[in-house]
Design an enzyme around this catalytic site. Sequence first.
Site, short mmCIF file in Angstrom:
data_model
loop_
_atom_site.label_atom_id
_atom_site.label_comp_id
_atom_site.label_asym_id
_atom_site.label_seq_id
_atom_site.Cartn_x
_atom_site.Cartn_y
_atom_site.Cartn_z
N ARG A 27 0.84 -1.21 0.00
CA ARG A 27 0.00 0.00 0.00
C ARG A 27 0.87 1.25 0.00
O ARG A 27 0.52 2.26 -0.62
CB ARG A 27 -0.92 0.01 1.23
CG ARG A 27 -2.23 -0.74 1.02
CD ARG A 27 -3.02 -0.86 2.30
NE ARG A 27 -3.27 0.38 2.98
CZ ARG A 27 -4.44 1.03 2.98
NH1 ARG A 27 -5.48 0.55 2.31
NH2 ARG A 27 -4.59 2.15 3.67
N ARG A 67 1.87 12.44 -10.33
CA ARG A 67 1.82 13.91 -10.25
C ARG A 67 3.16 14.55 -10.63
O ARG A 67 3.18 15.61 -11.27
CB ARG A 67 1.41 14.37 -8.85
CG ARG A 67 -0.07 14.24 -8.59
CD ARG A 67 -0.86 15.34 -9.31
NE ARG A 67 -2.25 15.26 -8.95
CZ ARG A 67 -3.20 14.69 -9.69
NH1 ARG A 67 -2.90 14.15 -10.86
NH2 ARG A 67 -4.44 14.66 -9.27
N HIS A 117 3.06 14.74 -14.16
CA HIS A 117 2.17 15.83 -14.61
C HIS A 117 2.86 17.19 -14.51
O HIS A 117 2.63 18.08 -15.32
CB HIS A 117 0.87 15.85 -13.79
CG HIS A 117 -0.02 14.67 -14.04
ND1 HIS A 117 -0.91 14.18 -13.11
CD2 HIS A 117 -0.15 13.86 -15.13
CE1 HIS A 117 -1.55 13.15 -13.62
NE2 HIS A 117 -1.11 12.93 -14.84
N SER A 119 8.05 1.11 7.97
CA SER A 119 8.99 0.42 8.86
C SER A 119 10.43 0.86 8.61
O SER A 119 11.25 0.85 9.53
CB SER A 119 8.90 -1.09 8.63
OG SER A 119 9.25 -1.39 7.29
N SER A 129 -2.08 1.86 7.98
CA SER A 129 -3.04 2.74 7.27
C SER A 129 -2.77 4.23 7.49
O SER A 129 -2.76 5.00 6.53
CB SER A 129 -4.47 2.42 7.69
OG SER A 129 -4.79 1.10 7.33
N GLU A 168 0.27 5.26 5.57
CA GLU A 168 0.06 5.25 4.11
C GLU A 168 -0.78 6.46 3.67
O GLU A 168 -0.45 7.12 2.68
CB GLU A 168 -0.59 3.92 3.71
CG GLU A 168 0.35 2.74 3.89
CD GLU A 168 -0.32 1.48 4.42
OE1 GLU A 168 0.40 0.56 4.83
OE2 GLU A 168 -1.57 1.40 4.44
N ASP A 200 1.55 15.00 -1.55
CA ASP A 200 0.71 15.96 -2.29
C ASP A 200 0.98 17.40 -1.84
O ASP A 200 0.92 18.33 -2.65
CB ASP A 200 -0.78 15.61 -2.14
CG ASP A 200 -1.26 14.71 -3.28
OD1 ASP A 200 -0.46 14.42 -4.20
OD2 ASP A 200 -2.43 14.29 -3.27
O1 F6P Z 1 5.79 0.66 4.49
P1 F6P Z 1 6.60 -0.59 4.68
O2 F6P Z 1 6.95 -0.84 6.11
O3 F6P Z 1 7.80 -0.61 3.78
O4 F6P Z 1 5.70 -1.79 4.26
C1 F6P Z 1 5.27 -1.91 2.94
C2 F6P Z 1 3.96 -2.61 2.82
O5 F6P Z 1 4.02 -3.90 3.35
C3 F6P Z 1 2.74 -4.32 3.77
O6 F6P Z 1 2.86 -4.67 5.12
C4 F6P Z 1 2.26 -5.51 3.00
O7 F6P Z 1 2.15 -5.23 1.65
C5 F6P Z 1 1.83 -3.13 3.59
O8 F6P Z 1 0.93 -3.01 4.61
C6 F6P Z 1 2.78 -1.97 3.50
O9 F6P Z 1 2.21 -0.94 2.76
#
Ligand code: F6P
Length: 194
Positions: A56, A67, A70, A98, A158, A161, A169
């Site tokens: 994510r 962007r 763009h 992480s 979440s 992200e 942005d």
């Molecule tokens: O942001 P990190 O810690 O590099 O993790 C990357 C991604 O790994 C995941 O744990 C699994 O895809 C997601 O939740 C996260 O966006």
Amino acid sequence: MENTLKKKDTELVKRAMNTIMEEHLKLVKAIQYEDIAPLIAVITEAEHIFIMGAGRTGLMMKAAAMRFMHLGYKVHVVGETTSPAIRKGDVLIAGSGSGTTGGIVGAAETAKIVGAGVVCFTTNMDSPLALLANHTVKIPAAQKQERDEDVSKQYAGSLFEQSLLLVMDALIQALWELDGSPASDLWKRHANME
Ligand SMILES: O=P(O)(O)OC[C@H]1O[C@](O)(CO)[C@@H](O)[C@@H]1O
């Protein structure tokens, strides 16, 4: 009965949205904007911008990459088939909550070896990625395996992200204001084959 259920579910979703928005209002006050400001020069002076993130986090970084395109920057998403080699004069912008995701740390090492700049957005200032980067921006959100309800009630990474997209942005908006191009110029670069 059906109407009561619908009302209950409506309230549930509304409460969830309020929870998320409250977390963001708290987070934006804790961001060190002085750490983001130097990125304006780093980005405008880079020959090529390489964007990277996994899962994510990677989707948010890809949204930012679009962007940058763009706005007229030469931008590549690491891992895409058309992404070239990174070289001196380029910059890798990596997002990782992480700061330990293996492929991203490896890419940062490669970027450093060739003399490219490394920018990272992370929650973890002591992580290998943060320690490798020339510029680290701390997003004060929960790490994906941290269950601290005082920081975030949301699942996993979440909050990180979502905030990553907002911070990118904000940076892009600032770059656009400095650039001064009309929206119609940017619009010409939008994909016409989708
Ligand atoms: O942001 P990190 O810690 O590099 O993790 C990357 C991604 O790994 C995941 O744990 C699994 O895809 C997601 O939740 C996260 O966006």
